[in-house]
Design a protein around this motif. Structure first.
Motif, PDB file in Angstrom:
ATOM      1  N   GLY A  72      -0.101   9.796 -18.790  1.00 31.66           N
ATOM      2  CA  GLY A  72      -0.022  10.216 -17.396  1.00 31.66           C
ATOM      3  C   GLY A  72       0.990   9.431 -16.599  1.00 31.66           C
ATOM      4  N   SER A  73       0.903   9.575 -15.292  1.00 33.56           N
ATOM      5  CA  SER A  73       1.821   8.902 -14.364  1.00 33.56           C
ATOM      6  C   SER A  73       1.073   7.800 -13.626  1.00 33.56           C
ATOM      7  N   PHE A  74       1.787   6.694 -13.369  1.00 33.68           N
ATOM      8  CA  PHE A  74       1.192   5.506 -12.769  1.00 33.68           C
ATOM      9  C   PHE A  74       2.064   5.019 -11.614  1.00 33.68           C
ATOM     10  N   ALA A  75       1.430   4.360 -10.650  1.00 34.86           N
ATOM     11  CA  ALA A  75       2.137   3.836  -9.482  1.00 34.86           C
ATOM     12  C   ALA A  75       2.754   2.476  -9.792  1.00 34.86           C
ATOM     13  N   HIS A  76       3.990   2.305  -9.374  1.00 30.48           N
ATOM     14  CA  HIS A  76       4.617   0.986  -9.426  1.00 30.48           C
ATOM     15  C   HIS A  76       4.090   0.166  -8.248  1.00 30.48           C
ATOM     16  N   ALA A  77       4.133  -1.132  -8.380  1.00 35.71           N
ATOM     17  CA  ALA A  77       3.809  -2.023  -7.263  1.00 35.71           C
ATOM     18  C   ALA A  77       4.931  -1.908  -6.232  1.00 35.71           C
ATOM     19  N   PRO A  78       4.597  -1.901  -4.932  1.00 37.93           N
ATOM     20  CA  PRO A  78       5.649  -1.801  -3.916  1.00 37.93           C
ATOM     21  C   PRO A  78       6.769  -2.825  -4.093  1.00 37.93           C
ATOM     22  N   LYS A  79       6.426  -4.034  -4.542  1.00 35.06           N
ATOM     23  CA  LYS A  79       7.470  -5.059  -4.717  1.00 35.06           C
ATOM     24  C   LYS A  79       8.449  -4.712  -5.838  1.00 35.06           C
ATOM     25  N   ASP A  80       8.061  -3.808  -6.734  1.00 42.61           N
ATOM     26  CA  ASP A  80       8.925  -3.420  -7.849  1.00 42.61           C
ATOM     27  C   ASP A  80       9.772  -2.187  -7.550  1.00 42.61           C
ATOM     28  N   ILE A  81       9.574  -1.576  -6.401  1.00 39.55           N
ATOM     29  CA  ILE A  81      10.311  -0.362  -6.041  1.00 39.55           C
ATOM     30  C   ILE A  81      11.652  -0.763  -5.447  1.00 39.55           C
ATOM     31  N   ARG A  82      12.706  -0.221  -5.997  1.00 41.78           N
ATOM     32  CA  ARG A  82      14.053  -0.487  -5.500  1.00 41.78           C
ATOM     33  C   ARG A  82      14.563   0.770  -4.812  1.00 41.78           C
ATOM     34  N   PRO A  83      15.054   0.645  -3.584  1.00 45.33           N
ATOM     35  CA  PRO A  83      15.480   1.845  -2.859  1.00 45.33           C
ATOM     36  C   PRO A  83      16.677   2.520  -3.515  1.00 45.33           C
ATOM     37  N   ASP A  84      16.674   3.825  -3.462  1.00 46.56           N
ATOM     38  CA  ASP A  84      17.805   4.630  -3.902  1.00 46.56           C
ATOM     39  C   ASP A  84      18.954   4.358  -2.927  1.00 46.56           C
ATOM     40  N   ALA A  85      20.105   3.963  -3.443  1.00 45.27           N
ATOM     41  CA  ALA A  85      21.229   3.544  -2.596  1.00 45.27           C
ATOM     42  C   ALA A  85      21.673   4.650  -1.649  1.00 45.27           C
TER      43      ALA A  85
END
Length: 139
Positions: A72-85
């Motif tokens: 299935g699909s899982f959530a990344h931790a907010p600190k691991d999310i890198r914004p799309d440039a």
């Protein structure tokens, strides 16, 4: 629960993407937690499964979720999310234009800084501006 507004200018898939992003960033969907399957979420929201699949693909491309084949699909931790440039540039440009417009409406530096601080606090607290504070500089 994600609220789908059929009268919104945003497409349903965009509303699903935003709803999941907000829930991940606010902690309603904890890091590493499993998201509902495409079929489950499609039933829950009464939305076409292809719409949910498209939203999941975008969320994965933007780093908010990751998939494990057969699991299935899982959530990344907010600190691991890198914004799309590209998205970051677009949002920054819109914010700059809006701040310029606010500067013309509220020329006093202290009052403008207070307004921006209150809006930012509201966004941190709720994930989105509330009607009470949109453009309302005098409480």
């Amino acid at each position: 629960m994600i609220d789908i507004d059929l009268k919104s200018r945003k497409s349903i898939y965009e509303q699903v993407v935003l709803g999941i992003k907000e829930q991940i960033l606010s902690g309603l969907i904890p890091a590493q937690s499993k998201l509902p399957s495409v079929r489950e979420l499609s039933k829950e929201l009464t939305v076409n499964p292809n719409t949910i699949q498209k939203a999941f693909r975008q969320l994965e491309e933007q780093g908010y979720i990751y998939s494990v084949a057969g699991v299935g699909s899982f959530a990344h931790a907010p600190k691991d999310i890198r914004p799309d440039a590209r998205l970051l540039r677009e949002a920054t440009s819109r914010l700059s234009e809006d701040l310029h417009e606010l500067r013309l409406l509220v020329p006093d530096d202290a009052e403008l800084a207070d307004l921006v601080a209150r809006l930012l606090a509201d966004v941190r607290a709720s994930g989105r501006p509330t009607p009470r504070n949109q453009g309302d500089i005098h409480d």
